[in-house]
Design an enzyme around this catalytic site. Structure first.
Site, short mmCIF file in Angstrom:
data_model
loop_
_atom_site.label_atom_id
_atom_site.label_comp_id
_atom_site.label_asym_id
_atom_site.label_seq_id
_atom_site.Cartn_x
_atom_site.Cartn_y
_atom_site.Cartn_z
N SER A 44 0.83 -1.20 0.00
CA SER A 44 0.00 0.00 0.00
C SER A 44 0.87 1.27 0.00
CB SER A 44 -0.95 -0.03 1.21
OG SER A 44 -2.01 0.86 1.04
N ASP A 158 -5.82 -3.28 -2.66
CA ASP A 158 -4.85 -2.99 -1.59
C ASP A 158 -4.31 -4.26 -0.91
OD1 ASP A 158 -3.52 -1.85 0.66
OD2 ASP A 158 -4.83 -0.10 0.48
#
Length: 312
Positions: A44, A158
């Site tokens: 991320s 993500d």
């Protein structure tokens, strides 16, 4: 004659939204301490910072980019993604392309692997080939907010859902020892997913609380877009919640290894959306790498060195 085999040091940069700016402070401190990084793994926001670093960006260049990228500039990157999420991410990918100098993984100065999640199967996906900017877009595409990113016929989101601090991945890449920077908060992520699924109005209020939003985009405009696209995005949010639930043990697990130094900057009071607090996070990250931490890292490195006595 004695030959010393240098320790290969892996750097793991975890997820955490705006708290991830602390990674820059940690990198600055490691640079000043003359600690060289041989490979990078990121999830991320950690993937974004790690990619810029692996692409050869100067640490202070990255800090300058971070401090110049406030909410006003970020809001100009908004592009709607009907049926998949609030934002398509195409403008953001172009921004990432600038940060990474349009490089592919094979062109990076430091080997890099980023972590993403297959939103359909819930599997962890490691990306280390192709476009770096597209890979970090996938690794940071939070479900329901950003549209999933298609890479190799898989829809990716993500990596925080499956591996917010991918320490083992760094060892699998060949690291002898690992420096891991933990700025994640699983509660932050899960609560936001639940809220996104159940309360669209609450999310609207959350977005409108972001500094400067009202001066750039009207709440009515956000609400109209939100109402059109979020029902179709519920599938991705629902899948994401299942993935998090299935990976709770893995997410909660902190790697226990004598060859791991975990740095935890004190950013617990920084919300994931506080991108306007970049300077504060960078400072906290630098402060986290104190003399004790540096000694631990250098001792780990020294202890792992081996002597080849065959040719003496």
């Amino acid at each position: 004659m004695q030959h010393t085999k240098a320790t290969k040091i892996g750097l793991v940069l975890g997820s955490g939204g705006a708290r991830g700016y602390a990674h820059l402070g940690v990198l600055q401190a490691l640079y000043k301490a003359d600690i060289n990084i041989d490979l990078v793994v990121g999830t991320s926001f950690g993937a974004i910072v790690g990619a810029g670093y692996a692409a050869g960006r100067n640490i202070y260049e990255l800090e300058k980019i971070a401090l110049e990228t406030g909410w006003i500039k970020m809001l100009k990157m908004i592009d709607v993604a009907p049926l998949k999420g609030i934002f398509a991410g195409k403008k953001l990918e172009k921004f990432f392309s600038v940060i990474t100098r349009q490089k592919h993984f094979s062109e990076l100065k430091i080997p890099l692997t980023v972590v993403a999640t297959d939103i359909e199967t819930g599997e962890e996906v490691l990306i280390n080939k192709g476009s770096v900017s597209k890979a970090i877009l996938a690794s940071s595409a939070f479900p329901g907010i950003f549209a999933p990113v298609e890479i190799d016929n898989r829809w990716l989101v993500d990596g925080v859902l499956v591996n917010p601090l991918p320490i083992q991945t760094a060892f699998d890449m060949g690291a002898d020892m690992v420096i891991a920077v933990d700025v994640s908060s699983s509660v932050d992520n899960v609560n936001y997913l639940i809220a996104l699924k159940r309360y669209s109005k609450n999310i609207l209020q959350n977005i409108c609380q972001i500094p400067y939003v009202n001066g750039v985009v009207s709440p009515e405009g956000i609400f109209n877009k939100f109402q059109r696209i979020i029902p179709a995005g519920f599938k991705f949010v629902g899948n994401a919640l299942k993935v998090v639930e299935n990976n709770q043990n893995k997410i909660a697990f902190i790697h226990n290894n004598d060859n791991v130094a975990i740095i935890r900057p004190r950013v617990e009071n920084i919300h994931w959306r506080d991108f306007h607090r970049a300077q504060r996070c960078i400072k906290i990250g630098a402060e986290a790498v104190d003399h004790s931490v540096l000694n631990d890292i250098k001792n780990l490195s020294f202890n792992y060195k081996t002597l080849d006595l065959c040719n003496r």
